[in-house]
Design a protein around this motif. Structure first.
Motif, PDB file in Angstrom:
ATOM      1  N   GLN A 194     -49.459 -20.731 -61.977  1.00 57.17           N
ATOM      2  CA  GLN A 194     -48.625 -21.781 -62.565  1.00 57.17           C
ATOM      3  C   GLN A 194     -47.429 -21.089 -63.209  1.00 57.17           C
ATOM      4  N   GLU A 219     -38.703 -25.480 -56.209  1.00 59.80           N
ATOM      5  CA  GLU A 219     -39.856 -26.347 -56.339  1.00 59.80           C
ATOM      6  C   GLU A 219     -40.861 -26.090 -55.213  1.00 59.80           C
ATOM      7  N   ASP A 220     -40.356 -25.835 -53.967  1.00 61.42           N
ATOM      8  CA  ASP A 220     -41.263 -25.538 -52.836  1.00 61.42           C
ATOM      9  C   ASP A 220     -42.018 -24.240 -53.083  1.00 61.42           C
ATOM     10  N   LYS A 258     -42.698 -22.754 -55.919  1.00 61.72           N
ATOM     11  CA  LYS A 258     -43.639 -22.917 -57.038  1.00 61.72           C
ATOM     12  C   LYS A 258     -44.913 -23.608 -56.571  1.00 61.72           C
ATOM     13  N   ALA A 259     -44.781 -24.603 -55.685  1.00 58.58           N
ATOM     14  CA  ALA A 259     -45.955 -25.318 -55.170  1.00 58.58           C
ATOM     15  C   ALA A 259     -46.802 -24.410 -54.295  1.00 58.58           C
ATOM     16  N   THR A 260     -46.179 -23.572 -53.492  1.00 53.17           N
ATOM     17  CA  THR A 260     -46.914 -22.666 -52.603  1.00 53.17           C
ATOM     18  C   THR A 260     -47.728 -21.672 -53.412  1.00 53.17           C
ATOM     19  N   LYS A 320     -50.769 -23.351 -54.799  1.00 55.86           N
ATOM     20  CA  LYS A 320     -51.763 -23.677 -53.789  1.00 55.86           C
ATOM     21  C   LYS A 320     -52.446 -22.429 -53.252  1.00 55.86           C
TER      22      LYS A 320
END
Length: 1021
Positions: free
Chosen positions: A364, A351-352, A354-356, A359
């Motif tokens: 996506q 999850e970390d 994927k967020a990086t 950003k």
């Protein structure tokens, strides 16, 4: 063996080179070796021995003082001997070890090792055979057949030792003979016999001791056993003591008595065995009844307990069976729980990441295989780009380094060009200076200057030596005058003594009538006329002294003494004359003042030569210095030129490399102004983000898949084990305490069932049924104890009887084995005892005891045989010397308890009797000694297989002979010349000089001895 030539240099008393040509002396057969005491006559014989064997004879063999102390510094000591052995001619050259001058050695000298060379004349040319010190002596000694000591006794015959041998007693003569003949082999035989006798004596003593010990051991062991176990009947009559038995009968008696004891013990043992078996059988019967009734009681107790506890054990077994099935699938349940925990751990990192990405890069992503592959491709591309950029970092650093090297190379090339120019200017100046010094070559001739200096030094030394010779000549002139005066005075004394002696002889002749008158007796016939009457006998004048033979002998001795003094004075005068004439010839009729003037002139010339040499040396050193600097500067010019060329070439190479790197780096920057290091940091950060996203997604997908698979496997295995759901499975599992209690109940029930079945099928149960039916009961404790005690007592009595039997049989067997072993050992050791006795008797004879009536040892016996041969060979010479009067005989007669076999007696044919050799006069002793020496040489040569000795030397001893005996001895020596033999006589006797024309004269001086030869020249008497 014949000696042809001997050349000596710096050896013993001989300072220079001296040579003796024995071939020139061979024509006369006999030659005289003459010279004063200490001149070096023996050194000539030493040189011959040293040349052949490499060492001096006798007690001087180990001496290192061989080089002459009179020799000039640096002169090598040397001996060259040319000789023929059989039909082969050799030349041997030897140089002993000596201290030669050396600038590098300690104290200015260093040791020069001994050297040798042996050559053989083959077809007119000398061929080298050996240069080894030891091998040369081995070759020559082997051909001669003599060792060094034998050679000196055969070829060089010293008389003093044989005179001692002739007069010695038999006991002392053995030691002297041992020095002449080698009896070491026979002494070794004696030692070997003594050694073997000692060994055999020890063996025999050991055997005797062993036999005695074994006999005593057998006797002590048998008597000790019989004393303990044999019983004596107190009522039996006492028998008389029998005579002592021999050893075999004694041992047979022991055997019979022990055998009787064994038979008695066997009877007792048989009776006790029957009693023991009966008691044991009764005890076993009672024990069996007790055991079977005990097993029957045990079966009844087990059946009651089984009926009470069996239902609970059945329920416990069922619960344990359900727990077992649940426990078998417990691992699958644990695997489901583990995969759930792993999925939870892998979800957070994904999850970390994927967020990086969302950003930083606006991406996506979904957790599927397509996005995972996209991440892998993007990370691989960035990694390859990063590798290229890292390689470019070193190229950028290399570009900066090359630019610096390019700058340094330009500066270095400029400096090297300047160094070359400066060195060429200095080189030109040095060459001009060198050419100016080389204009006059004569000033630079160091060899001529050194030669002129050496010539001047030699002239000065010659002038100084000439002055010394002039002074020595003047000193010797005075000494010669004194010697001539002393000789003249002694001649007057000799004439006076001879006149007194002649006058006494004349007076004695004139007094013949008076001596006849003094011998007349009344009634006795006159010795002249035979008359019995003597009317007018001669009467001496009043106060006149009668001259008798004793007075004439005293006067004769005085004349001989004065003549000896005159000879010594004449010899001293001759030596002084020889020295003066030599010095006078070297002085060249100069005065001391004239010689010193020459010394002054030579010293001035030497000073000028030294100054000239110093000037030349200075110019040569200066020129050499210029040449050295020219070489150095030339090297600098060449080195600078090569360096400049290399630097110029390096500048061009660096320019090319810098251009190539600049093009490569410009392409990697892709038009940006960033440095390669900054581009690397940017690409590495992007690679880290995509690589982490790829890794976390890959691990998350793997955890999801593992969790699904583990749940499916658990459901399948639970259903197979018979559980409908998870609750039923959980209820079947038992706690540890409950499970262990159920297992205990089930196990105890199983054990009881098995024990009941076993006991019902056993023979003990069936036997108990039979005994009960017969009305028998379990035995009491009192019955069991009483049966046990009876059985124990019977066993003890049987064991005691059996031990007595075994002990008797064992003792009998040991006795018989010991007696048999003793007999075998006595038989085996018999030859050793016999060998010792034979060897003892033989060794006693060899030592001079036992049946040896002559008391001679083996070595003495061999020496006696050699002495008999020597006496026979010596008699052949002695008969000639003594006009067939005397002969030597070996005497082996016994003398009480003393050794015999080494006696020596002389037989006088005039009386027909033998007498002791000590009764010979001085002249007779010399003749016998000389005969012994020659006889010994013949015997040694015969026994050693030596070649014929064509050259012999006979030492001093002729002065004790009168004229007639000397004539006979010379005839015997003349006989030795048969077959071309050459005899050298070493003597001081003046009559020998008159008889022998061939002479080798040794003269001693303060500068060393010299040798003169006078072959075939008759000397004036």
């Amino acid at each position: 063996m014949r000696i042809h030539r001997l050349r000596i240099q710096a050896f013993g008393p001989f300072a220079g080179v001296e040579e003796v040509n024995f071939d020139e002396l061979a024509a006369g057969g006999l030659f005289l070796l003459d010279g004063p005491t200490g001149a070096g006559k023996s050194s000539i014989l030493d040189a011959i021995c040293y040349g052949i064997y490499g060492s001096l004879p006798g007690n001087r063999a180990g001496s290192r003082q061989i080089r002459s102390d009179h020799a000039a510094q640096g002169v090598e000591p040397q001996v060259i001997c040319e000789l023929t052995i059989g039909d082969r001619r050799f030349e041997v050259t030897r140089s002993p070890a000596w201290m030669r001058p050396s600038k590098r050695g300690k104290n200015g000298v260093t040791e020069q090792k001994a050297s040798s060379a042996l050559r053989e004349l083959v077809k007119g040319e000398w061929e080298a055979l050996s240069t080894r010190n030891d091998e040369v002596g081995q070759v020559l000694g082997g051909l001669l057949g003599l060792d060094r000591d034998q050679f000196t006794k055969v070829v060089m015959l010293p008389q003093g030792g044989f005179a001692d041998f002739l007069r010695a007693k038999a006991t002392a003569r053995e030691e002297l003979l041992s020095n002449l003949f080698d009896t070491s082999d026979y002494a070794k035989i004696e030692d070997e016999f003594n050694l073997r006798l000692g060994e055999e004596r020890k063996k025999a003593a050991d055997i005797e001791a062993t036999l005695s010990a074994r006999e005593n051991g057998i006797r002590e062991e048998a008597t000790e056993y019989l004393a303990v176990h044999e019983t004596v009947d107190p009522d039996a009559p006492v028998e008389e003591v029998a005579e002592a038995l021999d050893l075999d009968a004694e041992f047979a008696d022991y055997d019979a008595r022990i055998q009787d004891l064994a038979a008695t013990h066997q009877e007792v043992t048989a009776k006790q065995r029957v009693q023991r078996d009966k008691a044991t059988k009764n005890q076993q019967s009672l024990a069996e009844r007790q055991r079977v009734f005990a097993r029957h009681a045990e079966l009844l107790a087990l059946e009651a307990a089984h009926e009470q506890k069996h239902p609970a054990a059945v329920l416990a077994g069922q619960a344990i069976e359900l727990h077992g099935r649940a426990a078998e699938i417990r691992g699958y349940e644990a695997q489901v729980k583990d995969t759930q925990r792993e999925l939870k751990v892998r979800t957070a990192p994904w999850e970390d990441s994927k967020a990086t990405l969302l950003k930083e890069h606006g991406m996506q992503l979904q957790p599927n295989a397509e996005d995972l592959e996209a991440l892998r491709v993007r990370a691989l591309k960035l990694n390859n780009q990063l590798a290229v950029l890292k390689a470019a970092v070193s190229d950028e650093a290399k570009q900066k380094r090359l630019e610096q090297e390019h700058k340094d190379s330009i500066e270095r090339a400029a400096k090297q060009l300047k160094s070359r120019t400066d060195a060429e200017k200095i080189l030109e100046q040095l060459r001009v200076g060198r050419d100016e010094l080389a204009v006059d070559p004569q000033k630079l001739d160091a060899v001529s200057a050194a030669t002129a200096k050496q010539h001047a030094a030699d002239e000065l030394k010659a002038a100084q030596e000439l002055v010394a010779q002039v002074k020595l000549r003047d000193k010797l002139r005075i000494a010669l005058t004194e010697a001539e005066i002393e000789y003249a005075e002694q001649s007057l004394k000799l004439n006076a003594a001879e006149n007194v002696h002649i006058a006494a002889q004349r007076t004695q002749l004139a007094q013949s009538a008076l001596r006849l008158a003094a011998a007349l007796e009344d009634g006795s016939p006159c010795l002249v006329c035979g008359s019995l009457e003597h009317p007018q006998p001669a009467v001496a004048e009043t106060g006149a002294e009668l001259i008798d033979d004793e007075r004439l002998e005293e006067l004769e001795k005085e004349v001989q003494a004065e003549r000896g003094r005159q000879q010594r004075k004449a010899k001293a005068r001759d030596i002084a004359t020889t020295k003066f004439e030599a010095a006078d010839e070297d002085a060249k009729e100069l005065t001391v003042e004239e010689g010193q003037a020459r010394v002054g002139e030579a010293q001035e010339a030497l000073d000028l030569a030294v100054a000239k040499q110093a000037e030349t040396a200075e110019l040569v050193q200066k020129l050499e210095s210029l040449r050295t600097r020219i070489e150095e500067e030339t090297s600098k010019v060449a080195k600078a030129a090569m360096g400049h060329a290399a630097s110029t070439q390096q500048v061009e190479s660096l320019s090319t490399q810098i251009s190539e790197l600049e093009e490569k780096l410009k392409e990697l920057r892709e038009g940006s102004d960033l440095g390669i290091d900054e581009v690397v940091l940017k690409v590495r950060a992007e690679f880290t983000i995509f690589n982490r996203a790829f890794t976390t997604l890959k691990e998350y997908l793997a955890a999801v898949d593992s969790a699904h698979k583990a749940r499916d496997v658990w459901t399948r295995e639970r259903d197979a084990a018979g559980f409908e759901d998870d609750e039923e499975y959980a209820a079947a599992l038992l706690s540890t305490e409950v499970r262990e209690e159920f297992q205990r109940l089930h196990h105890e029930d199983t054990v009881r069932s098995s024990a009941i079945a076993t006991l019902k099928g056993s023979e003990d149960y069936l036997r108990a049924q039979e005994l009960s039916a017969a009305g028998m009961r379990t035995p009491t404790e009192e019955e069991l104890d009483e049966a046990g005690e009876s059985a124990k007592l019977a066993e003890e009595m049987f064991e005691a009887a059996r031990q007595g039997e075994v002990l008797a049989l064992t003792q009998l067997e040991r006795l018989r084995k010991s007696v048999t072993s003793l007999a075998e050992y006595r038989s085996e050791s018999g030859p050793v005892i016999d060998t010792y006795r034979r060897l003892r008797d033989l060794a006693e004879v060899i030592r001079g005891g036992g049946e040896n009536k002559f008391k001679m040892t083996l070595s003495t016996y061999v020496l006696a045989a050699r002495l008999e041969e020597v006496a026979a060979a010596a008699t052949e010479r002695l008969m000639i010397m003594s006009s067939n009067r005397y002969s030597l005989h070996h005497d082996d007669s016994t003398r009480g308890n003393s050794k015999s076999g080494l006696g020596l007696r002389v037989r006088d044919s005039w009386t027909g009797k033998e007498r002791d050799t000590q009764t010979l006069s001085g002249g007779e002793t010399f003749m016998a000694s000389l005969a012994l020496a020659l006889g010994l040489a013949d015997v040694i040569s015969h026994h050693s297989g030596a070649v014929d000795m064509q050259t012999l030397f006979v030492d001093e001893g002729f002065g004790s002979l009168d004229a007639e005996t000397l004539e006979q001895v010379m005839e015997a020596l003349e006989s030795l010349r048969a077959g071309g033999r050459m005899i050298g006589l070493v003597s001081h006797v003046s009559e020998m000089k008159q008889r022998i024309s061939n002479r080798v004269t040794v003269t001693k001086t303060q500068h060393g001895s010299t040798i003169d030869m006078t072959p075939e020249v008759m000397l004036a008497i």
